[in-house]
Design a protein around this motif. Sequence first.
Motif, PDB file in Angstrom:
ATOM      1  N   ASN A  40       5.195   8.594 -28.396  1.00 40.80           N
ATOM      2  CA  ASN A  40       6.428   7.817 -28.256  1.00 40.80           C
ATOM      3  C   ASN A  40       7.445   8.529 -27.369  1.00 40.80           C
ATOM      4  O   ASN A  40       8.602   8.776 -27.759  1.00 40.80           O
ATOM      5  N   VAL A  41       7.024   8.862 -26.155  1.00 40.07           N
ATOM      6  CA  VAL A  41       7.904   9.549 -25.221  1.00 40.07           C
ATOM      7  C   VAL A  41       8.105   8.711 -23.962  1.00 40.07           C
ATOM      8  O   VAL A  41       7.286   7.852 -23.617  1.00 40.07           O
ATOM      9  N   ASP A  42       9.199   8.964 -23.279  1.00 34.29           N
ATOM     10  CA  ASP A  42       9.517   8.299 -22.021  1.00 34.29           C
ATOM     11  C   ASP A  42       8.633   8.883 -20.922  1.00 34.29           C
ATOM     12  O   ASP A  42       8.583  10.105 -20.742  1.00 34.29           O
ATOM     13  N   LEU A  43       7.954   8.022 -20.185  1.00 36.28           N
ATOM     14  CA  LEU A  43       6.969   8.472 -19.202  1.00 36.28           C
ATOM     15  C   LEU A  43       7.353   8.028 -17.792  1.00 36.28           C
ATOM     16  O   LEU A  43       7.697   6.873 -17.560  1.00 36.28           O
ATOM     17  N   VAL A  44       7.269   8.976 -16.850  1.00 39.84           N
ATOM     18  CA  VAL A  44       7.369   8.681 -15.422  1.00 39.84           C
ATOM     19  C   VAL A  44       6.086   9.176 -14.773  1.00 39.84           C
ATOM     20  O   VAL A  44       5.719  10.351 -14.921  1.00 39.84           O
ATOM     21  N   ILE A  45       5.403   8.280 -14.072  1.00 34.07           N
ATOM     22  CA  ILE A  45       4.189   8.669 -13.350  1.00 34.07           C
ATOM     23  C   ILE A  45       4.579   9.158 -11.964  1.00 34.07           C
ATOM     24  O   ILE A  45       5.222   8.436 -11.192  1.00 34.07           O
ATOM     25  N   GLU A  46       4.204  10.384 -11.656  1.00 34.01           N
ATOM     26  CA  GLU A  46       4.473  10.970 -10.347  1.00 34.01           C
ATOM     27  C   GLU A  46       3.294  10.703  -9.406  1.00 34.01           C
ATOM     28  O   GLU A  46       2.156  10.966  -9.768  1.00 34.01           O
ATOM     29  N   HIS A  47       3.577  10.182  -8.244  1.00 35.32           N
ATOM     30  CA  HIS A  47       2.622   9.804  -7.195  1.00 35.32           C
ATOM     31  C   HIS A  47       2.129   8.376  -7.401  1.00 35.32           C
ATOM     32  O   HIS A  47       2.279   7.539  -6.549  1.00 35.32           O
ATOM     33  N   VAL A  65       7.287   7.258  -9.616  1.00 34.54           N
ATOM     34  CA  VAL A  65       7.826   7.780  -8.363  1.00 34.54           C
ATOM     35  C   VAL A  65       6.652   7.800  -7.385  1.00 34.54           C
ATOM     36  O   VAL A  65       5.696   8.558  -7.563  1.00 34.54           O
ATOM     37  N   VAL A  66       6.712   6.947  -6.381  1.00 36.51           N
ATOM     38  CA  VAL A  66       5.566   6.663  -5.515  1.00 36.51           C
ATOM     39  C   VAL A  66       5.596   7.527  -4.257  1.00 36.51           C
ATOM     40  O   VAL A  66       6.623   7.646  -3.596  1.00 36.51           O
ATOM     41  N   GLY A  67       4.431   8.090  -3.932  1.00 35.19           N
ATOM     42  CA  GLY A  67       4.308   8.840  -2.697  1.00 35.19           C
ATOM     43  C   GLY A  67       3.524  10.136  -2.885  1.00 35.19           C
ATOM     44  O   GLY A  67       3.033  10.398  -3.991  1.00 35.19           O
ATOM     45  N   PRO A  68       3.383  10.949  -1.856  1.00 34.76           N
ATOM     46  CA  PRO A  68       3.918  10.702  -0.524  1.00 34.76           C
ATOM     47  C   PRO A  68       3.174   9.579   0.190  1.00 34.76           C
ATOM     48  O   PRO A  68       1.945   9.484   0.102  1.00 34.76           O
ATOM     49  N   ASN A 114      13.097  14.949   5.353  1.00 32.40           N
ATOM     50  CA  ASN A 114      13.853  14.100   6.269  1.00 32.40           C
ATOM     51  C   ASN A 114      13.073  12.867   6.713  1.00 32.40           C
ATOM     52  O   ASN A 114      13.602  12.020   7.425  1.00 32.40           O
ATOM     53  N   TYR A 115      11.814  12.740   6.262  1.00 33.20           N
ATOM     54  CA  TYR A 115      11.028  11.532   6.541  1.00 33.20           C
ATOM     55  C   TYR A 115      11.052  10.554   5.366  1.00 33.20           C
ATOM     56  O   TYR A 115      10.241   9.640   5.298  1.00 33.20           O
ATOM     57  N   LEU A 116      11.984  10.733   4.444  1.00 32.90           N
ATOM     58  CA  LEU A 116      12.058   9.824   3.297  1.00 32.90           C
ATOM     59  C   LEU A 116      12.306   8.388   3.742  1.00 32.90           C
ATOM     60  O   LEU A 116      11.675   7.448   3.241  1.00 32.90           O
ATOM     61  N   SER A 117      13.220   8.192   4.683  1.00 31.76           N
ATOM     62  CA  SER A 117      13.505   6.832   5.156  1.00 31.76           C
ATOM     63  C   SER A 117      12.299   6.223   5.867  1.00 31.76           C
ATOM     64  O   SER A 117      12.042   5.018   5.746  1.00 31.76           O
ATOM     65  N   LEU A 118      11.550   7.045   6.592  1.00 32.81           N
ATOM     66  CA  LEU A 118      10.338   6.553   7.250  1.00 32.81           C
ATOM     67  C   LEU A 118       9.299   6.142   6.206  1.00 32.81           C
ATOM     68  O   LEU A 118       8.573   5.153   6.384  1.00 32.81           O
ATOM     69  N   SER A 119       9.243   6.882   5.109  1.00 28.22           N
ATOM     70  CA  SER A 119       8.337   6.514   4.020  1.00 28.22           C
ATOM     71  C   SER A 119       8.695   5.137   3.479  1.00 28.22           C
ATOM     72  O   SER A 119       7.819   4.310   3.205  1.00 28.22           O
ATOM     73  N   ALA A 120       9.997   4.877   3.332  1.00 33.82           N
ATOM     74  CA  ALA A 120      10.444   3.566   2.857  1.00 33.82           C
ATOM     75  C   ALA A 120      10.087   2.469   3.852  1.00 33.82           C
ATOM     76  O   ALA A 120       9.688   1.364   3.462  1.00 33.82           O
ATOM     77  N   ALA A 121      10.214   2.766   5.139  1.00 31.77           N
ATOM     78  CA  ALA A 121       9.862   1.784   6.164  1.00 31.77           C
ATOM     79  C   ALA A 121       8.378   1.433   6.103  1.00 31.77           C
ATOM     80  O   ALA A 121       7.985   0.267   6.291  1.00 31.77           O
ATOM     81  N   LEU A 122       7.544   2.415   5.807  1.00 30.97           N
ATOM     82  CA  LEU A 122       6.104   2.148   5.681  1.00 30.97           C
ATOM     83  C   LEU A 122       5.810   1.319   4.432  1.00 30.97           C
ATOM     84  O   LEU A 122       4.882   0.504   4.423  1.00 30.97           O
ATOM     85  N   ALA A 123       6.592   1.522   3.369  1.00 31.52           N
ATOM     86  CA  ALA A 123       6.432   0.678   2.182  1.00 31.52           C
ATOM     87  C   ALA A 123       6.790  -0.770   2.515  1.00 31.52           C
ATOM     88  O   ALA A 123       6.166  -1.705   1.996  1.00 31.52           O
ATOM     89  N   VAL A 124       7.777  -0.959   3.389  1.00 31.75           N
ATOM     90  CA  VAL A 124       8.111  -2.308   3.856  1.00 31.75           C
ATOM     91  C   VAL A 124       6.954  -2.896   4.658  1.00 31.75           C
ATOM     92  O   VAL A 124       6.613  -4.073   4.522  1.00 31.75           O
ATOM     93  N   LYS A 125       6.335  -2.074   5.464  1.00 25.20           N
ATOM     94  CA  LYS A 125       5.144  -2.533   6.198  1.00 25.20           C
ATOM     95  C   LYS A 125       4.063  -2.993   5.232  1.00 25.20           C
ATOM     96  O   LYS A 125       3.292  -3.916   5.521  1.00 25.20           O
TER      97      LYS A 125
END
Length: 383
Positions: free
Chosen positions: A240-247, A266-269, A309-320
């Motif tokens: 009964n714990v709060d879970l965040v999946i990394e990647h 939390v998705v990525g890289p 510094n490529y975080l925004s580019l990662s978001a742009a690829l998610a939009v793709k």
Amino acid sequence: MLAIINGTILTMAGAPIPRGTVLADNGKILQVGQDIKVPVQAEIIDATGKIVMPGLIDAHTHVGIMEEIYRIEGDDTNETTDPVTPHLRAIDAVNPQDLGFQDALAGGVTTVVTGPGSANIVGGQMVAMKTHGTVVDEMIIRFPAGLKCALGENPKRVYGSKKMPATRMASAALLRETLAAAQIYLAKQEQAGTEGAKAPDRDLKLEAVGRVLKGEIPLRVHAHRADDIMTAVRIAREFNVDLVIEHCTEGHLIAPWLAKAGVKAVVGPIISNRAKVELMNRSLETAMALFRHGVPFALMTDHPVVPVNYLSLSAALAVKGGLPEEEALKALTINAAKLLGLANRIGSLEPGKDADIIVLDRPLLDPRHRVEKVIVGGCQVIN
């Protein structure tokens, strides 16, 4: 006092504000909107033709802990002497002089979560921190920000030839064993307080895990493959714990299950090759699948795996990959803040929140954009 005027303001808390003003003082936002009277003593930034938005949040990195230009000297990522080390604290390894912090600011990233790597089943306590400062203590926003754990290939590779875990079964067993021991520790503490029994000796390992069991921080589990993700979900449900999946690399394959379980991710890289078997099914569509099924998520670079510094580019690829642009921006700002439990301080431009602001020459998801100004806590650090 600082006034940013005439820009298109993306508050991430409502509709864009054309030719708006952001007024800040003492590190906090005072007002956001149109037709705001600017005090004569205010320092003015004219953002005509520019985009003004909250500083970005990278929800999973190793900035300051895995320093790029070093090997052993600056690599404090993994304590590979013991697979269970919940008492390790990221703040004791972060070097504020790491060049990664400069990279973060150059990319408009004003907050990062950084912490241990994924060699251990239980790696240690993560920290959410600003990317500008001289000493760690003044940069911290939340500590601990979660207990880093790992399933899948990494712990097996590091320990399998020497000790547990050599299998996925052993990895899960070690995590369960650690959580169960912390349950007993907490029970003994409670018993001592109510029944006069002798309190257990202080145990820093179990104390750290106890914060997860008490709901103070989430269990943040590195898991790429769908079966490893579901093992983490199973264990989180058991305790009964709060879970965040990394990647959450194969999250698109099991998105309905994740939504039903009420977990976060939390998705990525996103900018990655198939460096190991468990990345076989990596996809630009993972974020879109999670969004479609209502799974809360943020994005990461895993710096220095991908430069921060490529975080925004990662978001742009998610939009793709199909993610709506607005949701991509939220995954770097307000939704990331909510996932971290920090939406009262960061993630949007609203009165009372930290004055973490970036000014861009064009929309963030345009790869040609330039971050022209960065304000952290009301202080201009790039101008």
